[in-house]
Design a protein around this motif. Sequence first.
Motif, short mmCIF file in Angstrom:
data_model
loop_
_atom_site.label_atom_id
_atom_site.label_comp_id
_atom_site.label_asym_id
_atom_site.label_seq_id
_atom_site.Cartn_x
_atom_site.Cartn_y
_atom_site.Cartn_z
N GLY A 1 0.82 -1.20 0.00
CA GLY A 1 0.00 0.00 0.00
C GLY A 1 0.86 1.25 0.00
N GLU A 2 0.65 2.11 0.99
CA GLU A 2 1.41 3.35 1.12
C GLU A 2 2.53 3.21 2.15
OE1 GLU A 2 -0.33 4.77 -1.90
OE2 GLU A 2 1.11 6.02 -0.81
N GLN A 3 2.89 1.98 2.46
CA GLN A 3 3.97 1.73 3.41
C GLN A 3 5.07 0.92 2.73
OE1 GLN A 3 2.29 -0.23 6.83
NE2 GLN A 3 1.62 1.69 7.78
N LEU A 4 6.31 1.21 3.15
CA LEU A 4 7.48 0.47 2.69
C LEU A 4 7.99 -0.39 3.83
CD1 LEU A 4 9.43 0.17 0.25
CD2 LEU A 4 10.92 1.82 1.43
N HIS A 5 8.10 -1.71 3.60
CA HIS A 5 8.53 -2.65 4.63
C HIS A 5 9.94 -3.16 4.28
CE1 HIS A 5 4.61 -3.39 6.81
NE2 HIS A 5 4.23 -2.68 5.76
N ILE A 6 10.84 -3.02 5.24
CA ILE A 6 12.22 -3.50 5.10
C ILE A 6 12.45 -4.56 6.16
CG2 ILE A 6 14.66 -2.88 5.13
CD1 ILE A 6 13.80 -0.02 4.43
N LEU A 7 12.77 -5.81 5.74
CA LEU A 7 12.92 -6.93 6.67
C LEU A 7 14.35 -7.46 6.61
CD1 LEU A 7 9.62 -8.86 5.87
CD2 LEU A 7 9.98 -7.14 7.62
N VAL A 8 14.95 -7.67 7.77
CA VAL A 8 16.25 -8.33 7.88
C VAL A 8 16.05 -9.56 8.75
CG1 VAL A 8 18.63 -8.16 8.64
CG2 VAL A 8 17.51 -6.17 7.62
N GLU A 9 16.22 -10.77 8.15
CA GLU A 9 15.96 -12.02 8.87
C GLU A 9 17.24 -12.84 8.96
OE1 GLU A 9 11.65 -12.41 6.62
OE2 GLU A 9 12.64 -14.20 7.30
N ASP A 10 17.35 -13.61 10.04
CA ASP A 10 18.47 -14.54 10.17
C ASP A 10 17.95 -15.83 10.76
OD1 ASP A 10 19.13 -14.72 13.26
OD2 ASP A 10 18.82 -12.58 12.86
N ASN A 11 18.72 -16.91 10.58
CA ASN A 11 18.33 -18.22 11.12
C ASN A 11 19.16 -18.59 12.34
OD1 ASN A 11 20.75 -18.60 9.85
ND2 ASN A 11 20.26 -20.63 9.04
N GLY A 12 19.57 -17.58 13.11
CA GLY A 12 20.39 -17.83 14.29
C GLY A 12 19.70 -18.75 15.29
N PHE A 13 20.49 -19.56 15.97
CA PHE A 13 19.92 -20.53 16.93
C PHE A 13 20.02 -20.07 18.38
CE2 PHE A 13 23.94 -21.88 18.63
CZ PHE A 13 24.84 -21.65 17.60
#
Length: 563
Positions: free
Chosen positions: A489-501
């Motif tokens: 929509g009118e929002q910008l989403h920035i995602l930073v993901e990791d698979n850390g245990f």
Amino acid sequence: MIIGPFLAVGWISSSKTSATIQDEVGKTMLQLVKQNHAMMENTLISVRDKTITFLDNYFFSNPSQLAFWTNISTMGELTEADAILGRWSSDGTEYALYLKEENMLPVDATTKSKGIIYLSGNEEEYPPWAEATLTEKGAGVVRLTSTSSGLPTVSFTRTILHPEKYEETLGFLAVSKLEVLLMKNMIAVQLPKDAAIFLYDSRGELLMQYGEGTLLPGELPGSLGSQESGFSYASGSHAHLYAVSYENGFGTRLVYKIPLASITGNQTQFQRTITVMLGVYLLFVLLFVLYLIRDIIKPLGKLVMFTRVYEPGQRLPFDTSLPRQRTDEFGLLYQAFIRMTQRLDQSIEENYGMQIKQKEQELSALHSQITPHLLYNTLDSIYWYALGSGNQDVGSMVKDLSKLLRIGLSKGKSIITVSEELEHVQAYIRLQMKRYPGVLEVFWEIEEGVESCMVPKVVIQPLVENAIFHGVQSMDGEGQLWLRVRRQGEQLHILVEDNGFIPVDLAKLRQIVDGTLRDKGYGIRNVHQRIQLHYGEAYGLEYRLRPEGGLIASIVVPVQIKD
């Protein structure tokens, strides 16, 4: 009754001020000499650590290298050894190895002045510093020695112990010409005219000095001649300030000798002149007050009444004009008061604009704090990588670093495009992947068309940094990192993901982001605050757990397209 006490108080205040100034100057000089001494101590520590690395590489950790250095028997081997020592002397210092035995070399190596130098069997012919060095059991000492041309030089010497028989001494390692490094520290301090700096070793021998003048034995007052730090003034026709710093590490002592006249100048004469001028001025003031008292008290009382009843935004309930037009100071004061009330009313309307400017300044201040943090971690990565890889590929890392700097500074801009921000993050990730090869994989999912959207600069890199160092760094090559940018929509989403245990305390992490817990997480809190200062409290940074394991850092900002 008025002038006398006034002059007395002025004279006493002047004397106390002079004593206070001298004490503060002394404390300041003491801190300066300690800081300067600490710089020199760090230089000596660096030299000592470098000699440890040298001995570890060539004597302690590699039996083949030990056999090479202790069994040199040909000119080729001697030349190779001298070349190695020459390369270690690239910073202006000079490395020399004194070995106790000579293995039938075709030349007399006991007469050499640098490189490999063999000692004769007679210990009485050892260098003068050898006995003091032996007593340190391999720790090393700083002494004044002589160069090959007979000139004095500051040297660091240490005993080379046999790696298997610690009671056996193989020889000595000497690093001379340390004054080249120490003088850089010494001249970094700008001292007053005719001041001088003296550096002494643990035996009280003068190693080097900077500036004119001499320091005679016993000249230091009080306890400054012992192993103590402090400052003191020496009175007399040639009064001086002495500031002394003593460091236990190498037993060195740094002394500042500063002429008192260069500090105080004509302070005493100036204070006397000011006292006389104040006395004369006070006499004229008393005469003037006696003459004008009737024209002052009444209008002054009226002005005080105006001040008490005035409230910003409300008119005064009485006439504010003077009974007669006055052109003196009180007339100007009345006019200034009326203008002041008008400006106060106007300032209420301008207050909103000032708050907006203050908010912009807070944004600028918050952003200026993130750059040193980034520079430190990046330079640290380059340093360790270069150290571990023998300076290979450093050029590409420096190129990425320059890109980090260029985008991070952005010519003073606080808002940049997503494409510039992603270029900044890519440069940082390339540096980290060279620093930690094989540690992680990075996956990019960038929605088409979002590159031209505007975001605050340096908001993704701190999240990537945390994901690497706190999430996947210790996963032995199984670490994975996803970076996603998409529009909703009118929002910008920035995602930073990791698979850390590693388990994550999500509640504590949220406290760090919103500022409740302030002693940790400076980088992510800075990102969150800058986003909210730009766009409001509806936007910012949020953390949540990843269903497959790991952590998701999510930034939400409004969509703004570059013009």
